[in-house]
Design a protein around this motif. Structure first.
Motif, PDB file in Angstrom:
ATOM      1  N   LYS A 155      69.511  55.732  23.149  1.00 46.67           N
ATOM      2  CA  LYS A 155      68.666  54.624  22.706  1.00 46.67           C
ATOM      3  C   LYS A 155      68.167  54.778  21.270  1.00 46.67           C
ATOM      4  O   LYS A 155      67.619  53.829  20.695  1.00 46.67           O
ATOM      5  CB  LYS A 155      67.463  54.477  23.660  1.00 46.67           C
ATOM      6  N   GLN A 156      68.361  55.975  20.695  1.00 46.20           N
ATOM      7  CA  GLN A 156      67.905  56.198  19.327  1.00 46.20           C
ATOM      8  C   GLN A 156      68.644  55.268  18.360  1.00 46.20           C
ATOM      9  O   GLN A 156      69.857  55.134  18.412  1.00 46.20           O
ATOM     10  CB  GLN A 156      68.137  57.660  18.910  1.00 46.20           C
ATOM     11  N   GLY A 157      67.907  54.648  17.488  1.00 47.50           N
ATOM     12  CA  GLY A 157      68.510  53.774  16.488  1.00 47.50           C
ATOM     13  C   GLY A 157      68.783  52.358  16.967  1.00 47.50           C
ATOM     14  O   GLY A 157      69.288  51.532  16.206  1.00 47.50           O
ATOM     15  N   ILE A 158      68.476  52.080  18.226  1.00 48.11           N
ATOM     16  CA  ILE A 158      68.673  50.713  18.741  1.00 48.11           C
ATOM     17  C   ILE A 158      67.324  49.990  18.695  1.00 48.11           C
ATOM     18  O   ILE A 158      66.382  50.399  19.386  1.00 48.11           O
ATOM     19  CB  ILE A 158      69.199  50.729  20.195  1.00 48.11           C
ATOM     20  N   PRO A 159      67.188  48.938  17.894  1.00 46.22           N
ATOM     21  CA  PRO A 159      65.877  48.257  17.737  1.00 46.22           C
ATOM     22  C   PRO A 159      65.570  47.241  18.841  1.00 46.22           C
ATOM     23  O   PRO A 159      65.110  46.142  18.582  1.00 46.22           O
ATOM     24  CB  PRO A 159      66.040  47.567  16.379  1.00 46.22           C
ATOM     25  N   TYR A 160      65.868  47.631  20.076  1.00 44.68           N
ATOM     26  CA  TYR A 160      65.614  46.761  21.222  1.00 44.68           C
ATOM     27  C   TYR A 160      65.015  47.593  22.344  1.00 44.68           C
ATOM     28  O   TYR A 160      65.283  48.796  22.463  1.00 44.68           O
ATOM     29  CB  TYR A 160      66.907  46.088  21.703  1.00 44.68           C
ATOM     30  N   SER A 161      64.227  46.947  23.186  1.00 44.10           N
ATOM     31  CA  SER A 161      63.562  47.675  24.266  1.00 44.10           C
ATOM     32  C   SER A 161      64.384  47.715  25.546  1.00 44.10           C
ATOM     33  O   SER A 161      64.157  48.549  26.412  1.00 44.10           O
ATOM     34  CB  SER A 161      62.202  47.036  24.565  1.00 44.10           C
ATOM     35  N   SER A 162      65.340  46.795  25.687  1.00 45.79           N
ATOM     36  CA  SER A 162      66.122  46.738  26.932  1.00 45.79           C
ATOM     37  C   SER A 162      67.424  45.977  26.692  1.00 45.79           C
ATOM     38  O   SER A 162      67.567  45.247  25.707  1.00 45.79           O
ATOM     39  CB  SER A 162      65.323  46.037  28.030  1.00 45.79           C
ATOM     40  N   SER A 163      68.357  46.137  27.631  1.00 45.24           N
ATOM     41  CA  SER A 163      69.610  45.373  27.545  1.00 45.24           C
ATOM     42  C   SER A 163      69.350  43.895  27.738  1.00 45.24           C
ATOM     43  O   SER A 163      70.079  43.039  27.224  1.00 45.24           O
ATOM     44  CB  SER A 163      70.603  45.875  28.595  1.00 45.24           C
ATOM     45  N   LYS A 164      68.293  43.570  28.467  1.00 40.38           N
ATOM     46  CA  LYS A 164      67.942  42.165  28.696  1.00 40.38           C
ATOM     47  C   LYS A 164      67.583  41.475  27.377  1.00 40.38           C
ATOM     48  O   LYS A 164      67.975  40.327  27.128  1.00 40.38           O
ATOM     49  CB  LYS A 164      66.773  42.076  29.670  1.00 40.38           C
ATOM     50  N   SER A 165      66.832  42.159  26.514  1.00 35.57           N
ATOM     51  CA  SER A 165      66.442  41.559  25.232  1.00 35.57           C
ATOM     52  C   SER A 165      67.661  41.386  24.323  1.00 35.57           C
ATOM     53  O   SER A 165      67.768  40.421  23.571  1.00 35.57           O
ATOM     54  CB  SER A 165      65.361  42.398  24.548  1.00 35.57           C
ATOM     55  N   ILE A 166      68.607  42.346  24.406  1.00 33.21           N
ATOM     56  CA  ILE A 166      69.838  42.216  23.611  1.00 33.21           C
ATOM     57  C   ILE A 166      70.660  41.039  24.119  1.00 33.21           C
ATOM     58  O   ILE A 166      71.208  40.260  23.339  1.00 33.21           O
ATOM     59  CB  ILE A 166      70.664  43.517  23.679  1.00 33.21           C
ATOM     60  N   GLN A 167      70.737  40.907  25.454  1.00 33.38           N
ATOM     61  CA  GLN A 167      71.500  39.811  26.038  1.00 33.38           C
ATOM     62  C   GLN A 167      70.931  38.453  25.627  1.00 33.38           C
ATOM     63  O   GLN A 167      71.676  37.509  25.374  1.00 33.38           O
ATOM     64  CB  GLN A 167      71.501  39.925  27.572  1.00 33.38           C
ATOM     65  N   LYS A 168      69.602  38.380  25.554  1.00 28.11           N
ATOM     66  CA  LYS A 168      68.963  37.123  25.158  1.00 28.11           C
ATOM     67  C   LYS A 168      69.390  36.722  23.750  1.00 28.11           C
ATOM     68  O   LYS A 168      69.728  35.568  23.472  1.00 28.11           O
ATOM     69  CB  LYS A 168      67.439  37.255  25.223  1.00 28.11           C
ATOM     70  N   GLU A 169      69.421  37.722  22.847  1.00 27.94           N
ATOM     71  CA  GLU A 169      69.812  37.413  21.475  1.00 27.94           C
ATOM     72  C   GLU A 169      71.297  37.062  21.403  1.00 27.94           C
ATOM     73  O   GLU A 169      71.700  36.163  20.641  1.00 27.94           O
ATOM     74  CB  GLU A 169      69.490  38.604  20.575  1.00 27.94           C
ATOM     75  N   LEU A 170      72.104  37.731  22.197  1.00 26.84           N
ATOM     76  CA  LEU A 170      73.534  37.394  22.256  1.00 26.84           C
ATOM     77  C   LEU A 170      73.738  35.961  22.735  1.00 26.84           C
ATOM     78  O   LEU A 170      74.569  35.218  22.211  1.00 26.84           O
ATOM     79  CB  LEU A 170      74.266  38.371  23.186  1.00 26.84           C
ATOM     80  N   ASP A 171      72.962  35.586  23.753  1.00 22.39           N
ATOM     81  CA  ASP A 171      73.072  34.227  24.288  1.00 22.39           C
ATOM     82  C   ASP A 171      72.749  33.197  23.210  1.00 22.39           C
ATOM     83  O   ASP A 171      73.405  32.157  23.093  1.00 22.39           O
ATOM     84  CB  ASP A 171      72.118  34.037  25.473  1.00 22.39           C
ATOM     85  N   GLN A 172      71.739  33.499  22.427  1.00 26.46           N
ATOM     86  CA  GLN A 172      71.352  32.563  21.364  1.00 26.46           C
ATOM     87  C   GLN A 172      72.428  32.463  20.286  1.00 26.46           C
ATOM     88  O   GLN A 172      72.763  31.377  19.817  1.00 26.46           O
ATOM     89  CB  GLN A 172      70.016  32.993  20.756  1.00 26.46           C
ATOM     90  N   LEU A 173      72.981  33.610  19.915  1.00 28.57           N
ATOM     91  CA  LEU A 173      74.013  33.617  18.885  1.00 28.57           C
ATOM     92  C   LEU A 173      75.303  32.951  19.348  1.00 28.57           C
ATOM     93  O   LEU A 173      75.996  32.302  18.580  1.00 28.57           O
ATOM     94  CB  LEU A 173      74.311  35.059  18.463  1.00 28.57           C
ATOM     95  N   GLN A 174      75.602  33.108  20.632  1.00 29.38           N
ATOM     96  CA  GLN A 174      76.859  32.580  21.165  1.00 29.38           C
ATOM     97  C   GLN A 174      76.731  31.162  21.699  1.00 29.38           C
ATOM     98  O   GLN A 174      77.679  30.617  22.229  1.00 29.38           O
ATOM     99  CB  GLN A 174      77.387  33.509  22.265  1.00 29.38           C
TER     100      GLN A 174
END
Length: 368
Positions: free
Chosen positions: A330-349
C-alpha cells in the motif's frame, strides 16, 4: 353568524381553527388585509386548521421578536436587524429600493417568516388574479416573498434565510433583491404611476412594450426583473469559466508534458481527491485529454490490483508477516481502499457522466 360552544367544538374537530383578531397585528400586512375581508363566524375568522396553526406560529415568533427588539439598542432607536442597504445585484432598481424612502421618509419594514412553507406565502394572501381559494379549503403556497406598498406601511415579506446546502438556496436568495427591485421601480409620481403606468400596462400586454418606461405594476416590473437575473446568471457562468481558465493556464505553465508518472502529479496539482467526490475532481476531469485519461486509467488499474492484493492479506487474524507485506504493497498508493480507486475508475471510464458541455467549451477554447 353565531353558534353554540358545541358547534364551535364541532368546527375544530372538522378541521377548522382561528387566529384571534387581537393577534392580527403580528402578521404581515398582506395577510392582515385579507383576513379582515373574510367571513366571521361568532366573531372569529375560521380557516383550515393547519393554516391557522402556521399563522399562530408566526404570531408567536413575532411577539418574541418584539420583546428581543426592546432589549436591542439598535432596534430600539429605529434600526432593523433584518435590513441591509447593500445590494446583491448591481442593478440600480435594487439599490433604489433599498435606500429609497416612502412619502413619510421611512424605509420599508421587513417581515421574515420563520417557516419556508408558512401560510403567509399561500395564494389566499397573495392573489395573482388567477382564481381564488375558499376560506375553508387549503390554499397552496405560491411565492417566497412579497413587497406590499400600502397606506398602512411599506413592507417586505421574506422567507427564512437560505442555508448554503439548501437545494433551493439560489432561488430563495433571489427573492430579496427581486422584491427590492419592485420597490425601486415604483414611481412616487401619481400621474406617471397611475395614468402613464396604465397605458404601459396595456401596451406591454399587446406586445408593444413599455412606451413611457413606467413599469408601474408588478407584471411590467417582472419583465424588467427577469432580464436582470438572466444577466446575473450569465455573469456567474462567465466567472466560473474565467476561474477555470486561470486554473488551466497555471497547469500549462507548470507542466509541458503529461506522460508517465507526471499524470498523477498533474491530478494532485489540480485538486483531485482520492475518492473523487469533490466538485474540483469533476472540474479536473474536463481538463484531461483522451490520452491523459487513458494514462490515468492505466495507473489507477495498477493501484487497484496492488490494493486488492494488500486487502486480501489484511484479513481478521492474519499473520504478522502478511500484515507487513500488505503495508508494503500500500506504500505510495494515495488511496484508502480499492473501493475508492474503483469509484475514480468508474468516473474516468464513463460510469458517472461528465459535464460534456463544459468539456466541449474548454477543449474548443484551449485546443485540448
Amino acid at each position: 353568524m353565531a353558534f353554540s360552544s358545541q358547534q364551535h367544538i364541532a368546527l375544530l374537530r372538522g378541521g377548522l381553527d382561528f387566529v384571534p383578531e387581537s393577534d392580527f397585528r403580528y402578521l404581515p400586512i398582506n395577510v392582515r388585509l385579507k383576513l379582515v375581508e373574510l367571513e366571521k363566524t361568532n366573531g372569529q375568522v375560521y380557516l383550515p386548521k393547519d393554516e391557522a396553526a402556521s399563522l399562530k406560529r408566526e404570531v408567536a415568533a413575532e411577539k418574541m421578536s418584539e420583546v428581543a427588539k426592546r432589549n436591542d439598542p439598535d432596534a430600539y432607536f429605529g434600526g432593523d436587524p433584518e435590513y441591509s442597504s447593500t445590494p446583491i445585484t448591481d442593478d440600480p432598481a435594487e439599490l433604489k429600493g433599498r435606500l429609497g424612502t416612502d412619502e413619510y421618509g421611512t424605509r420599508p419594514t421587513i417581515y421574515r417568516a420563520i417557516e419556508e412553507d408558512s401560510a403567509v406565502f399561500n395564494r389566499r394572501y397573495n392573489p395573482t388574479g388567477f382564481g381564488s381559494d375558499s376560506q375553508y379549503n387549503i390554499s397552496p403556497k405560491t411565492i417566497l416573498g412579497r413587497y406590499t406598498p400600502t397606506t398602512r406601511g411599506d413592507e417586505m415579506l421574506f422567507s427564512p434565510t437560505a442555508d448554503k446546502d439548501d437545494p433551493d438556496a439560489d432561488y430563495k436568495n433571489e427573492t430579496e433583491p427581486h422584491e427590492y427591485m419592485h420597490r425601486g421601480l415604483i414611481s412616487r409620481n401619481p400621474i406617471r404611476r397611475y395614468l402613464l403606468g396604465t397605458i404601459d400596462g396595456a401596451t406591454e400586454a399587446l406586445g408593444v412594450g413599455n412606451i413611457f418606461g413606467t413599469k408601474a405594476f408588478p407584471f411590467n416590473q417582472h419583465t424588467y426583473i427577469d432580464k436582470v437575473f438572466e444577466k446575473e446568471a450569465e455573469k456567474k457562468e462567465q466567472a466560473k469559466i474565467e476561474k477555470q481558465k486561470k486554473l488551466i493556464e497555471k497547469i500549462r505553465k507548470k507542466y509541458n508534458k503529461s506522460t508517465g508518472g507526471e499524470i498523477q502529479s498533474l491530478m494532485d496539482e489540480i485538486g483531485i481527491q482520492p475518492i473523487g467526490e469533490t466538485s474540483s475532481f469533476k472540474m479536473a476531469m474536463a481538463v484531461l485529454s483522451p490520452e491523459q485519461k487513458l494514462k490515468k486509467i492505466k495507473l489507477l488499474k495498477k493501484y487497484f490490483d496492488k490494493m486488492r492484493q494488500a486487502e486480501s492479506l489484511q484479513k481478521p487474524g492474519a499473520a504478522l508477516g502478511d500484515l507487513s507485506d500488505a503495508k508494503k504493497l500500500k506504500q505510495g498508493i494515495p488511496y484508502s481502499s480499492s473501493k475508492s480507486i474503483q469509484k475514480e475508475l468508474d468516473q474516468l471510464q464513463g460510469a458517472e457522466k461528465l459535464d460534456l458541455n463544459l468539456l466541449a467549451k474548454l477543449r474548443k477554447e484551449f485546443n485540448i
